[in-house]
Design a protein around this motif. Structure first.
Motif, PDB file in Angstrom:
ATOM      1  N   UNK A 175       0.809  -1.213   0.000  1.00  0.00           N
ATOM      2  CA  UNK A 175       0.000   0.000   0.000  1.00  0.00           C
ATOM      3  C   UNK A 175       0.843   1.264   0.000  1.00  0.00           C
ATOM      4  N   UNK A 176       0.172   2.401  -0.164  1.00  0.00           N
ATOM      5  CA  UNK A 176       0.861   3.685  -0.164  1.00  0.00           C
ATOM      6  C   UNK A 176       1.294   4.036   1.254  1.00  0.00           C
ATOM      7  N   UNK A 177       2.592   4.227   1.440  1.00  0.00           N
ATOM      8  CA  UNK A 177       3.126   4.527   2.760  1.00  0.00           C
ATOM      9  C   UNK A 177       2.939   5.999   3.086  1.00  0.00           C
ATOM     10  N   UNK A 178       2.554   6.267   4.317  1.00  0.00           N
ATOM     11  CA  UNK A 178       2.476   7.645   4.800  1.00  0.00           C
ATOM     12  C   UNK A 178       3.887   8.164   5.045  1.00  0.00           C
ATOM     13  N   UNK A 179       4.025   9.483   5.106  1.00  0.00           N
ATOM     14  CA  UNK A 179       5.354  10.079   5.281  1.00  0.00           C
ATOM     15  C   UNK A 179       6.064   9.514   6.505  1.00  0.00           C
ATOM     16  N   UNK A 180       5.342   9.390   7.612  1.00  0.00           N
ATOM     17  CA  UNK A 180       5.981   8.976   8.869  1.00  0.00           C
ATOM     18  C   UNK A 180       6.380   7.501   8.856  1.00  0.00           C
ATOM     19  N   UNK A 181       5.877   6.739   7.873  1.00  0.00           N
ATOM     20  CA  UNK A 181       6.200   5.322   7.788  1.00  0.00           C
ATOM     21  C   UNK A 181       7.426   5.028   6.924  1.00  0.00           C
ATOM     22  N   UNK A 182       7.917   6.007   6.223  1.00  0.00           N
ATOM     23  CA  UNK A 182       8.977   5.760   5.245  1.00  0.00           C
ATOM     24  C   UNK A 182      10.297   5.351   5.884  1.00  0.00           C
ATOM     25  N   UNK A 183      10.690   6.024   6.956  1.00  0.00           N
ATOM     26  CA  UNK A 183      12.041   5.831   7.515  1.00  0.00           C
ATOM     27  C   UNK A 183      12.019   5.644   9.028  1.00  0.00           C
ATOM     28  N   UNK A 184      10.908   5.162   9.599  1.00  0.00           N
ATOM     29  CA  UNK A 184      10.801   5.060  11.060  1.00  0.00           C
ATOM     30  C   UNK A 184      11.271   3.698  11.567  1.00  0.00           C
ATOM     31  N   UNK A 185      12.507   3.398  11.284  1.00  0.00           N
ATOM     32  CA  UNK A 185      13.136   2.166  11.726  1.00  0.00           C
ATOM     33  C   UNK A 185      14.423   1.970  10.945  1.00  0.00           C
TER      34      UNK A 185
END
Length: 266
Positions: A175-185
């Protein structure tokens, strides 16, 4: 070509008085009205853009904990092969102190082919693979075998490219990732920035494809949460050491320590 003849006549007149206007006239010959005024056909008249100030070796030459904190707010830049640049603000790090640290890959001072970058000069990238799928990126600091894990970034530029890279990576959500999901790990940021084992042992102060630039409005001590590291439960007392650092209130952090934040607020 009446326009070119007119401009060449102007060029001839200008050359008789000074040498500097010659460049402007040649630039005009290679452009059209309303277009980008930069020269199109001659490399001799191209003016390169001034690069952003790059963090140099002396910045990375700090004790591990100090470097882990100093990274917060700095900008990681990744230049893709097609020329696009990805920018992300560092919002979460972990310090791994070397030989004495039971959670470190260099515990006991053991140096292997895999962890060799941890013993190289400060600013060297240590990239390793976990579960045979994901990559994590660390930066060496002062101290033999000491390095800082980059855990999370706040995406600033090139978010569409980050989404492309996340989708292309193995096991990434469809699915389309939200901004905060892109690099949070740690593995997510490697996916989003196209970081793999090929980046191991590269020098952040010298590399043309990945580097750091100073951030704006760097955080103060009151803005930094100091807490325990993630996923190191079998390391005895080291599992409780306060060696993870993140920007308080930042929604791009991977794991928030609500208890510690309440204590800070009190």
């Amino acid at each position: 070509m009446p326009r070119k003849r007119k401009l060449l006549a102007q060029l001839s007149t200008l050359q008789s008085s000074t040498s500097f206007p010659q460049i402007n006239a040649v630039e005009q010959l290679n452009t059209t009205p309303g277009a980008d005024p930069s020269p199109k056909s001659s490399k001799y008249f191209v003016i390169e853009k001034k690069n952003s100030p790059q963090l140099q070796e002396d910045f990375f030459n700090q004790p591990c904990v100090s470097l882990a904190k100093s990274f917060l707010g700095q900008i990681l830049v990744r230049k893709l092969p097609d020329g696009r640049e990805l920018w992300g603000r560092i919002v979460e790090t972990e310090a791994y102190l070397g030989g004495e640290d039971e959670a470190s890959h260099s515990k006991g001072g053991k140096q292997t082919q895999r962890n060799a970058a941890m013993f190289m000069k400060p600013g060297t990238l240590y990239v390793y693979q976990i579960y045979g799928i994901y990559f994590c990126m660390n930066v060496s600091s002062q101290g033999a075998g000491a390095a800082v894990l980059l855990r999370s970034l706040e995406p600033l530029q090139g978010l569409d490219a980050m989404r492309e890279l996340r989708r292309a990576s193995r096991k990434a959500p469809s699915g389309l990732l939200k901004d905060w999901q892109l690099c949070n790990g740690p593995s997510k940021l490697c996916q989003a920035f196209g970081i793999d084992k090929a980046f191991d042992q590269r020098d952040l102060a010298q590399d043309a494809a990945i580097w750091m630039v100073p951030g704006q409005d760097l955080p103060g001590e009151q803005d930094v949460v100091t807490t325990t590291r993630i996923g190191i439960g079998n390391t005895g007392e080291w599992a409780q050491k306060p060696l993870r650092f993140y920007l308080r209130g930042n929604r791009f952090v991977s794991v928030v320590d609500k208890k510690m934040e309440r204590e800070m607020a009190a």
